[in-house]
Design an enzyme around this catalytic site. Sequence first.
Site, PDB file in Angstrom:
ATOM      1  N   GLY A  48       0.814  -1.230   0.013  1.00 28.91           N
ATOM      2  CA  GLY A  48       0.105   0.037   0.112  1.00 28.91           C
ATOM      3  C   GLY A  48       0.925   1.339  -0.095  1.00 28.91           C
ATOM      4  O   GLY A  48       0.385   2.295  -0.453  1.00 28.91           O
ATOM      5  N   GLU A 103       3.959   4.664   6.007  1.00 24.10           N
ATOM      6  CA  GLU A 103       2.558   3.783   5.759  1.00 24.10           C
ATOM      7  C   GLU A 103       1.548   4.669   4.941  1.00 24.10           C
ATOM      8  O   GLU A 103       1.689   5.685   4.852  1.00 24.10           O
ATOM      9  CB  GLU A 103       1.810   3.323   7.037  1.00 24.10           C
ATOM     10  CG  GLU A 103       2.165   1.862   7.439  1.00 24.10           C
ATOM     11  CD  GLU A 103       1.528   1.114   6.569  1.00 24.10           C
ATOM     12  OE1 GLU A 103       0.993   1.342   5.475  1.00 24.10           O
ATOM     13  OE2 GLU A 103       1.088  -0.231   7.384  1.00 24.10           O
ATOM     14  N   ASP A 104       0.774   3.827   4.351  1.00 21.47           N
ATOM     15  CA  ASP A 104      -0.616   4.257   3.556  1.00 21.47           C
ATOM     16  C   ASP A 104      -1.594   4.931   4.497  1.00 21.47           C
ATOM     17  O   ASP A 104      -2.052   5.969   4.569  1.00 21.47           O
ATOM     18  CB  ASP A 104      -0.898   3.311   2.563  1.00 21.47           C
ATOM     19  CG  ASP A 104      -1.117   2.054   3.150  1.00 21.47           C
ATOM     20  OD1 ASP A 104      -1.071   1.786   4.448  1.00 21.47           O
ATOM     21  OD2 ASP A 104      -1.656   1.025   2.293  1.00 21.47           O
ATOM     22  N   ASP A 107      -5.199   2.104  10.565  1.00 19.59           N
ATOM     23  CA  ASP A 107      -6.844   1.792  10.896  1.00 19.59           C
ATOM     24  C   ASP A 107      -6.901   1.399  12.253  1.00 19.59           C
ATOM     25  O   ASP A 107      -6.849   2.381  13.346  1.00 19.59           O
ATOM     26  CB  ASP A 107      -7.377   0.758  10.133  1.00 19.59           C
ATOM     27  CG  ASP A 107      -8.661   0.502  10.067  1.00 19.59           C
ATOM     28  OD1 ASP A 107      -9.391   1.361  11.000  1.00 19.59           O
ATOM     29  OD2 ASP A 107      -9.251  -0.544   9.754  1.00 19.59           O
ATOM     30  N   LYS A 135      -7.234   6.740  10.545  1.00 22.99           N
ATOM     31  CA  LYS A 135      -8.766   6.745  10.930  1.00 22.99           C
ATOM     32  C   LYS A 135      -8.724   6.722  12.414  1.00 22.99           C
ATOM     33  O   LYS A 135      -7.990   6.578  13.003  1.00 22.99           O
ATOM     34  CB  LYS A 135      -9.102   5.105  10.477  1.00 22.99           C
ATOM     35  CG  LYS A 135      -9.390   5.144   8.902  1.00 22.99           C
ATOM     36  CD  LYS A 135     -10.056   3.865   8.504  1.00 22.99           C
ATOM     37  CE  LYS A 135      -9.766   3.347   7.329  1.00 22.99           C
ATOM     38  NZ  LYS A 135     -10.650   2.071   7.045  1.00 22.99           N
ATOM     39  N   PHE A 156     -14.163   2.582   4.678  1.00 24.86           N
ATOM     40  CA  PHE A 156     -13.242   1.882   3.819  1.00 24.86           C
ATOM     41  C   PHE A 156     -12.772   2.730   2.631  1.00 24.86           C
ATOM     42  O   PHE A 156     -13.877   3.010   1.579  1.00 24.86           O
ATOM     43  CB  PHE A 156     -13.352   0.471   3.300  1.00 24.86           C
ATOM     44  CG  PHE A 156     -12.303  -0.299   3.072  1.00 24.86           C
ATOM     45  CD1 PHE A 156     -11.601  -0.954   4.016  1.00 24.86           C
ATOM     46  CD2 PHE A 156     -12.242  -0.524   1.359  1.00 24.86           C
ATOM     47  CE1 PHE A 156     -10.411  -1.655   3.400  1.00 24.86           C
ATOM     48  CE2 PHE A 156     -11.185  -1.347   1.171  1.00 24.86           C
ATOM     49  CZ  PHE A 156     -10.149  -2.036   2.000  1.00 24.86           C
ATOM     50  N   VAL A 157     -11.495   2.923   2.400  1.00 26.88           N
ATOM     51  CA  VAL A 157     -10.952   3.832   1.166  1.00 26.88           C
ATOM     52  C   VAL A 157     -10.117   3.161   0.263  1.00 26.88           C
ATOM     53  O   VAL A 157      -9.641   2.119   0.529  1.00 26.88           O
ATOM     54  CB  VAL A 157     -10.328   5.080   1.737  1.00 26.88           C
ATOM     55  CG1 VAL A 157     -11.288   6.191   2.413  1.00 26.88           C
ATOM     56  CG2 VAL A 157      -9.296   4.846   2.549  1.00 26.88           C
ATOM     57  N   ASP A 163      -5.927  -0.645  -1.861  1.00 27.64           N
ATOM     58  CA  ASP A 163      -6.778  -1.532  -2.697  1.00 27.64           C
ATOM     59  C   ASP A 163      -8.015  -2.010  -1.795  1.00 27.64           C
ATOM     60  O   ASP A 163      -8.118  -2.081  -0.636  1.00 27.64           O
ATOM     61  CB  ASP A 163      -5.940  -2.575  -3.017  1.00 27.64           C
ATOM     62  CG  ASP A 163      -5.695  -3.721  -1.866  1.00 27.64           C
ATOM     63  OD1 ASP A 163      -5.152  -3.347  -0.688  1.00 27.64           O
ATOM     64  OD2 ASP A 163      -5.987  -4.975  -1.940  1.00 27.64           O
ATOM     65  N   ARG A 169      -5.633   0.235  -6.685  1.00 26.69           N
ATOM     66  CA  ARG A 169      -4.389   0.899  -5.979  1.00 26.69           C
ATOM     67  C   ARG A 169      -3.761   1.902  -7.097  1.00 26.69           C
ATOM     68  O   ARG A 169      -3.234   3.148  -6.328  1.00 26.69           O
ATOM     69  CB  ARG A 169      -3.346  -0.085  -6.050  1.00 26.69           C
ATOM     70  CG  ARG A 169      -3.537  -1.159  -4.933  1.00 26.69           C
ATOM     71  CD  ARG A 169      -2.165  -2.010  -4.846  1.00 26.69           C
ATOM     72  NE  ARG A 169      -2.218  -3.101  -4.044  1.00 26.69           N
ATOM     73  CZ  ARG A 169      -2.348  -3.267  -2.719  1.00 26.69           C
ATOM     74  NH1 ARG A 169      -2.248  -2.275  -2.068  1.00 26.69           N
ATOM     75  NH2 ARG A 169      -2.420  -4.580  -2.305  1.00 26.69           N
TER      76      ARG A 169
END
Length: 184
Positions: A48, A103-104, A107, A135, A156-157, A163, A169
């Site tokens: 990610g 990091e992307d 969560d 988040k 959820f994105v 993805d 992606r």
Amino acid sequence: MEATDIGDDLETVLITEEQISERLSEMAAQIDRDYVGKEILLVGVLRGAVMVMADLSRKIHSPLEMDWMAVSSYGAGTKSSGVVRILKDLDSDIQGRHVLIVEDIIDSGLTLSWLYANLTQRGAASVKIATLLRKPDAAKVHVDVSYVGFDIPNEFVVGYGLDYAGRYRHLSSVGTLAPHVYGG
Ligand code: IMP
Ligand code: MG
């Protein structure tokens, strides 16, 4: 690809390509100020974080090296399993290095708190975290995140590296998926 390429699978664009780019520039400037005289080892979390790594690193002026790890905390779905496995470890010895994890998204925070502890145990001089998205649930686990791009709602994105079941992606922006995509 652009949001228009996805059609009605995309519900909303949360963050545009331009907003991402501007925010990454601000984060890079902060990183440059914080690491004066130090060489950074950026550790990207596959898969990610590939886009964040590529764009953030090119905005940083300080000397740096890149390495990659792949961990799995999710299956193909949208909920964290809480189990972290190393799928690909670092190539470098991080003893004495200034590690900045890239990091992307954070969560539950489970992946990063585990990764932070793991890299700290290997004798790094410092371990810090940069993430594009965060988040609300991340607040429940104690992870000290030094650089956050955007705090987003608990949805959820996809896009910009993120993805759903391997897809989306390469969307340039970050958006939420329409419910019918989950429902099948
Ligand atoms: P955590 O352990 O719950 O913090 O999960 C972190 C990882 O789960 C991220 O690195 C992503 O790969 C994935 N993830 C969490 N939320 C999302 C999302 O909204 N879209 C896509 N992937 C996500
Ligand atoms: Mg990830």
